[in-house]
Design an enzyme around this catalytic site. Structure first.
Site, PDB file in Angstrom:
ATOM      1  N   THR A 163       1.199  -3.278   8.509  1.00  0.00           N
ATOM      2  CA  THR A 163      -0.052  -2.685   8.028  1.00  0.00           C
ATOM      3  C   THR A 163      -1.170  -2.942   9.022  1.00  0.00           C
ATOM      4  O   THR A 163      -1.221  -4.024   9.625  1.00  0.00           O
ATOM      5  CB  THR A 163      -0.454  -3.205   6.631  1.00  0.00           C
ATOM      6  OG1 THR A 163      -1.747  -2.665   6.294  1.00  0.00           O
ATOM      7  CG2 THR A 163      -0.485  -4.727   6.561  1.00  0.00           C
ATOM      8  N   GLN A 191       0.838  -1.201   0.000  1.00  0.00           N
ATOM      9  CA  GLN A 191       0.000   0.000   0.000  1.00  0.00           C
ATOM     10  C   GLN A 191       0.870   1.246   0.000  1.00  0.00           C
ATOM     11  O   GLN A 191       0.357   2.361  -0.062  1.00  0.00           O
ATOM     12  CB  GLN A 191      -0.882   0.016   1.262  1.00  0.00           C
ATOM     13  CG  GLN A 191      -1.805  -1.168   1.357  1.00  0.00           C
ATOM     14  CD  GLN A 191      -2.157  -1.467   2.814  1.00  0.00           C
ATOM     15  OE1 GLN A 191      -3.129  -0.958   3.335  1.00  0.00           O
ATOM     16  NE2 GLN A 191      -1.352  -2.282   3.463  1.00  0.00           N
ATOM     17  N   ASN A 192       2.172   1.059   0.120  1.00  0.00           N
ATOM     18  CA  ASN A 192       3.066   2.213   0.242  1.00  0.00           C
ATOM     19  C   ASN A 192       3.284   2.883  -1.113  1.00  0.00           C
ATOM     20  O   ASN A 192       3.458   2.202  -2.123  1.00  0.00           O
ATOM     21  CB  ASN A 192       4.407   1.774   0.839  1.00  0.00           C
ATOM     22  CG  ASN A 192       4.239   1.226   2.244  1.00  0.00           C
ATOM     23  OD1 ASN A 192       3.201   1.442   2.867  1.00  0.00           O
ATOM     24  ND2 ASN A 192       5.237   0.513   2.741  1.00  0.00           N
ATOM     25  N   ASN A 202       4.472  -7.027  13.223  1.00  0.00           N
ATOM     26  CA  ASN A 202       3.848  -5.750  13.605  1.00  0.00           C
ATOM     27  C   ASN A 202       3.929  -5.640  15.130  1.00  0.00           C
ATOM     28  O   ASN A 202       3.563  -6.587  15.828  1.00  0.00           O
ATOM     29  CB  ASN A 202       2.370  -5.741  13.154  1.00  0.00           C
ATOM     30  CG  ASN A 202       1.768  -4.351  13.172  1.00  0.00           C
ATOM     31  OD1 ASN A 202       1.921  -3.609  14.135  1.00  0.00           O
ATOM     32  ND2 ASN A 202       1.068  -4.005  12.101  1.00  0.00           N
ATOM     33  N   HIS A 226      -1.824   1.078  -4.289  1.00  0.00           N
ATOM     34  CA  HIS A 226      -2.189   2.490  -4.124  1.00  0.00           C
ATOM     35  C   HIS A 226      -1.335   3.412  -4.987  1.00  0.00           C
ATOM     36  O   HIS A 226      -1.403   4.630  -4.835  1.00  0.00           O
ATOM     37  CB  HIS A 226      -2.076   2.914  -2.650  1.00  0.00           C
ATOM     38  CG  HIS A 226      -3.129   2.314  -1.780  1.00  0.00           C
ATOM     39  ND1 HIS A 226      -3.078   2.325  -0.406  1.00  0.00           N
ATOM     40  CD2 HIS A 226      -4.292   1.680  -2.096  1.00  0.00           C
ATOM     41  CE1 HIS A 226      -4.151   1.723   0.091  1.00  0.00           C
ATOM     42  NE2 HIS A 226      -4.892   1.314  -0.920  1.00  0.00           N
ATOM     43  N   ALA A 269       9.712  -4.113  11.643  1.00  0.00           N
ATOM     44  CA  ALA A 269       9.845  -4.887  10.412  1.00  0.00           C
ATOM     45  C   ALA A 269      11.303  -5.180  10.042  1.00  0.00           C
ATOM     46  O   ALA A 269      11.659  -6.318   9.717  1.00  0.00           O
ATOM     47  CB  ALA A 269       9.163  -4.134   9.275  1.00  0.00           C
TER      48      ALA A 269
HETATM   49  P1  OAD Z   1      -1.262   2.423   9.033  1.00  0.00           P
HETATM   50  O1  OAD Z   1      -0.664   3.711   9.474  1.00  0.00           O
HETATM   51  O2  OAD Z   1      -2.740   2.277   9.063  1.00  0.00           O
HETATM   52  O3  OAD Z   1      -0.684   1.234   9.896  1.00  0.00           O
HETATM   53  C1  OAD Z   1       0.711   1.100  10.120  1.00  0.00           C
HETATM   54  C2  OAD Z   1       0.938  -0.190  10.866  1.00  0.00           C
HETATM   55  O4  OAD Z   1       2.332  -0.361  10.999  1.00  0.00           O
HETATM   56  C3  OAD Z   1       0.318  -0.242  12.249  1.00  0.00           C
HETATM   57  O5  OAD Z   1      -0.371  -1.470  12.414  1.00  0.00           O
HETATM   58  C4  OAD Z   1       1.539  -0.160  13.178  1.00  0.00           C
HETATM   59  O6  OAD Z   1       1.348  -0.908  14.378  1.00  0.00           O
HETATM   60  C5  OAD Z   1       2.608  -0.803  12.325  1.00  0.00           C
HETATM   61  N1  OAD Z   1       3.996  -0.384  12.624  1.00  0.00           N
HETATM   62  C6  OAD Z   1       4.443   0.799  13.123  1.00  0.00           C
HETATM   63  N2  OAD Z   1       5.784   0.792  13.184  1.00  0.00           N
HETATM   64  C7  OAD Z   1       6.203  -0.394  12.699  1.00  0.00           C
HETATM   65  C8  OAD Z   1       7.490  -0.995  12.493  1.00  0.00           C
HETATM   66  N3  OAD Z   1       8.619  -0.348  12.774  1.00  0.00           N
HETATM   67  N4  OAD Z   1       7.521  -2.242  11.964  1.00  0.00           N
HETATM   68  C9  OAD Z   1       6.370  -2.908  11.664  1.00  0.00           C
HETATM   69  N5  OAD Z   1       5.149  -2.395  11.835  1.00  0.00           N
HETATM   70  C10 OAD Z   1       5.058  -1.156  12.343  1.00  0.00           C
HETATM   71  O7  OAD Z   1      -0.670   2.150   7.574  1.00  0.00           O
HETATM   72  P2  OAD Z   1      -1.224   1.210   6.404  1.00  0.00           P
HETATM   73  O8  OAD Z   1      -1.819  -0.029   6.960  1.00  0.00           O
HETATM   74  O9  OAD Z   1      -0.137   1.085   5.415  1.00  0.00           O
HETATM   75  O10 OAD Z   1      -4.046   4.696   1.817  1.00  0.00           O
HETATM   76  O11 OAD Z   1      -2.363   2.144   5.826  1.00  0.00           O
HETATM   77  C11 OAD Z   1      -3.064   1.718   4.720  1.00  0.00           C
HETATM   78  C12 OAD Z   1      -3.503   2.870   3.909  1.00  0.00           C
HETATM   79  O12 OAD Z   1      -4.169   3.846   4.714  1.00  0.00           O
HETATM   80  C13 OAD Z   1      -2.417   3.681   3.249  1.00  0.00           C
HETATM   81  O13 OAD Z   1      -1.900   3.097   2.086  1.00  0.00           O
HETATM   82  C14 OAD Z   1      -3.140   4.942   2.894  1.00  0.00           C
HETATM   83  C15 OAD Z   1      -3.872   5.156   4.195  1.00  0.00           C
HETATM   84  O14 OAD Z   1      -5.069   5.792   4.098  1.00  0.00           O
HETATM   85  C16 OAD Z   1      -4.343   5.660   0.922  1.00  0.00           C
HETATM   86  O15 OAD Z   1      -3.815   6.742   0.961  1.00  0.00           O
HETATM   87  C17 OAD Z   1      -5.361   5.287  -0.102  1.00  0.00           C
END
Ligand code: OAD
Length: 257
Positions: free
Chosen positions: A200, A110-111, A225, A128, A243
């Site tokens: 994620t 999604q990045n 995570n 995305h 990660a």
């Molecule tokens: P989120 O910000 O929703 O979630 C990030 C996740 O990474 C969380 O579950 C954290 O616990 C975890 N996390 C934080 N630090 C970490 C680390 N060092 N190692 C591993 N995990 C870690 O981000 P996404 O799930 O990517 O979409 O969000 C999905 C989408 O929401 C994005 O692509 C974007 C946003 O709205 C659009 O813009 C369409």
């Protein structure tokens, strides 16, 4: 990392026995490169409302881009600015090595930072989109640009005709790119021995569904995570770690090819 030795061993063992692997990544993977996540403390969406008085999901929507592009651009430029000067981390590198290691390895990310490709991965479904891809709204020219173009308050324009342009990223309320959805469906039909869900929150159905599908097909689910997420209940192996350190530790435990 202490306390996760057996889970790291289990993850390495599952991968040693796999021939096909799907890696699903989100903002948490790039957090280890110094990027903000979207949700959670320090995330881009931490404030419920933007200074324009609308939720960030509205500011970053296709509707807003059509009616008030300057508002959407303000936040696109913020995301671009967060990427500038950052680079892929050890996690991206290990994932790139998977393509040589397994018969089939795919990434569903999604990045929008493009870091998987920068790290050398080729089988990338960037569902995305990618901020590096700038599409002209007038002549339709598609240009691969440097993230340095997202600087200051001025959006980058088309390099050919100078007209307004936009990055090929999916804004809220917009359709997912059909070619990428079709590719994902085709790969899921072939099945995967292991799926890794990394960094994620798995809020979107097209991100959680592949995990469920691999799990129901008897595959192994590895979640990396620090927090619980919507797919944690499907995890065969849960690594509540960052990660980059988890992937490096798994890779060092895997048998030589
Ligand atoms: P989120 O910000 O929703 O979630 C990030 C996740 O990474 C969380 O579950 C954290 O616990 C975890 N996390 C934080 N630090 C970490 C680390 N060092 N190692 C591993 N995990 C870690 O981000 P996404 O799930 O990517 O979409 O969000 C999905 C989408 O929401 C994005 O692509 C974007 C946003 O709205 C659009 O813009 C369409």
């Amino acid at each position: 990392m202490c306390g996760f030795t057996s889970q790291l061993d289990d993850a390495a063992q599952a991968l040693d026995g796999a021939s096909s692997v799907l890696v699903i990544t989100g903002a948490g993977l790039s957090a280890d490169s110094g990027m903000p996540t979207y949700r959670g403390v320090g995330g881009l969406y931490h404030d419920v409302h933007t200074s324009e008085g609308v939720p960030i999901e509205v500011a970053l929507s296709g509707d807003m881009f059509r009616s008030r592009p300057e508002i959407t651009w303000k936040y696109l430029l913020q995301i671009g600015d967060a990427c500038r000067g950052r680079s892929p981390n050890r996690g991206h590198e290990v994932i790139a090595l998977f393509e040589q290691r397994f018969d089939r390895a795919w990434i569903l990310t999604q990045n929008v930072d493009g870091f998987h490709r920068t790290a050398g991965s080729q089988n990338v479904i960037d569902i995305h989109g990618d901020l590096h891809d700038l599409r002209c709204l007038t002549c339709d020219h598609l240009e691969r640009i440097e993230l340095d173009a997202y600087i200051g308050d001025e959006p980058p324009n088309c390099v050919l005709c100078g007209a307004a342009a936009r990055p090929e990223v999916v804004l809220f309320g917009e359709m997912l790119p059909m070619d990428k959805v079709s590719r994902l469906e085709a790969e899921l039909r072939c099945g995967f021995d292991v799926v890794l869900s990394i960094g994620t929150s798995s809020l979107f159905p097209y991100i959680s569904q592949p995990v469920r599908q691999v799990a129901s097909g008897g595959g192994t689910v590895i979640e990396i995570n620090p927090d619980l997420t919507d797919v944690s209940g499907y995890a065969t192996i849960a690594l509540r770690l960052g990660a980059a350190e988890a992937l490096d530790a798994i890779w060092s435990r895997m048998s030589p090819p």
